[in-house]
Design an enzyme around this catalytic site. Structure first.
Site, PDB file in Angstrom:
ATOM      1  N   SER A 143       0.863  -1.178   0.000  1.00  0.00           N
ATOM      2  CA  SER A 143       0.000   0.000   0.000  1.00  0.00           C
ATOM      3  C   SER A 143       0.894   1.222   0.000  1.00  0.00           C
ATOM      4  O   SER A 143       2.081   1.147   0.361  1.00  0.00           O
ATOM      5  CB  SER A 143      -0.871   0.002   1.264  1.00  0.00           C
ATOM      6  OG  SER A 143      -1.500   1.247   1.472  1.00  0.00           O
ATOM      7  N   TYR A 156      -1.846  -1.109  10.335  1.00  0.00           N
ATOM      8  CA  TYR A 156      -1.820  -1.286   8.881  1.00  0.00           C
ATOM      9  C   TYR A 156      -0.461  -0.864   8.322  1.00  0.00           C
ATOM     10  O   TYR A 156       0.148  -1.564   7.503  1.00  0.00           O
ATOM     11  CB  TYR A 156      -2.944  -0.456   8.277  1.00  0.00           C
ATOM     12  CG  TYR A 156      -3.226  -0.693   6.821  1.00  0.00           C
ATOM     13  CD1 TYR A 156      -4.014  -1.761   6.403  1.00  0.00           C
ATOM     14  CD2 TYR A 156      -2.729   0.174   5.850  1.00  0.00           C
ATOM     15  CE1 TYR A 156      -4.288  -1.964   5.058  1.00  0.00           C
ATOM     16  CE2 TYR A 156      -3.003  -0.020   4.514  1.00  0.00           C
ATOM     17  CZ  TYR A 156      -3.784  -1.093   4.122  1.00  0.00           C
ATOM     18  OH  TYR A 156      -4.051  -1.282   2.790  1.00  0.00           O
TER      19      TYR A 156
END
Length: 289
Positions: A143, A156
């Site tokens: 990401s 995350y």
């Protein structure tokens, strides 16, 4: 790996979002595709859709946090197709919140899927992929949150930074073996990541309201994707990157300034001018994507 027709792909998180888009694109290129996902209902629907379009596909239900289950899924794909040439470690979840509010259950769940799921995929498939040499490729989904840290995304970020670092090392390790390696670092994509709580196992579920957000969706039921880039646009970029053996697949150029600020702060620190540069850079590293 520029010749894809007749080869086989294995994709995790393949029943929806980015994973299903990649399955569509690679199947269109003539690949046989093994779709792996934790949601049996969605998986059956995805396999049915691709098979109905005339593609050679198979589905396997798997929890990527379970290394033995990943090994069984690998064996199922090999039984179906005889070989796997392209591995896409794509399954992902999120439990957003400031680090002073999250729990060990949040850490265990998100790290288990987002980091250990990639580790398990690489570890279980790599010996087989290495037998193909230049005819094999690995795509690990990270990401833009693996390139820069942001407020409320601490777990995350930790997982995705881990994926980026591991994949950089993997590319170096594979240089002499000929296996291609890419890391996908998207920004905002129209997926159901925001409702991933629906797949959190009971033993890792917290009782607080924040951790329960999104759990009202029935298992395998319809979940509206969040606004963002069409996953098919992303999948086309992944396809091009695999063919070109491109390492970083950075699909959202609007994040260039914020990532550049972080890199500038790091370089400034090496030059002994850390404080002002770091404070200036960090002022932008506050908004979740």
């Amino acid at each position: 790996m520029d010749q894809l027709k007749g080869k086989a792909a294995f994709i995790t998180g393949a029943a929806s979002g980015i994973g299903f888009a990649m399955a569509n694109v690679f199947a269109r290129e003539g690949m046989r595709v093994a779709l792996a996902d934790v949601e049996q209902g969605r998986l059956d629907a995805a396999v049915g859709q691709l098979a109905g379009a005339g593609h050679e596909v198979t589905g396997v239900q798997v929890d990527v946090t379970d290394r033995e289950a990943v090994a069984r899924a690998r064996d199922a794909a090999l039984d179906a197709f005889g070989a796997v040439h392209l591995l896409c470690n794509n399954a992902g979840v999120n439990a957003a919140g400031p680090l002073f509010d999250v729990t060990y259950k949040d850490w265990d769940w998100v790290m288990g899927v987002n980091l250990w799921g990639v580790v398990h995929g690489v570890h279980e498939f790599l010996p087989h992929l290495m037998t193909h040499g230049a005819g094999a490729h690995i795509v690990n989904t990270a990401s833009v949150g693996g390139l820069v840290g942001m407020r409320n995304l601490g777990i995350y970020n930790a997982a995705k930074f881990g994926v980026v670092g591991m994949t950089e090392a993997l590319r170096a390790d594979m240089e002499e073996c000929g296996v291609g390696v890419s890391v996908l670092c998207p920004g905002v994509v129209s997926t159901s990541l925001g409702t991933s709580e629906r797949n959190r196992p009971a033993h890792l579920t917290d009782s607080n309201a924040a951790s329960q957000e999104g759990t009202g969706a029935a298992a395998g039921g319809d979940v509206e994707p969040a606004p963002g880039t069409d996953p098919m646009d992303l999948a086309e970029q992944v396809l091009a990157a695999v063919k070109a053996n491109q390492f970083f697949i950075n699909t959202h150029p609007e994040f260039t300034p914020i990532v550049g600020q972080r890199h500038a702060a790091i370089e400034a620190a090496f030059a002994g001018d850390a404080n002002a540069a770091m404070i200036e850079a960090m002022t932008e590293l506050v908004r979740p994507f």
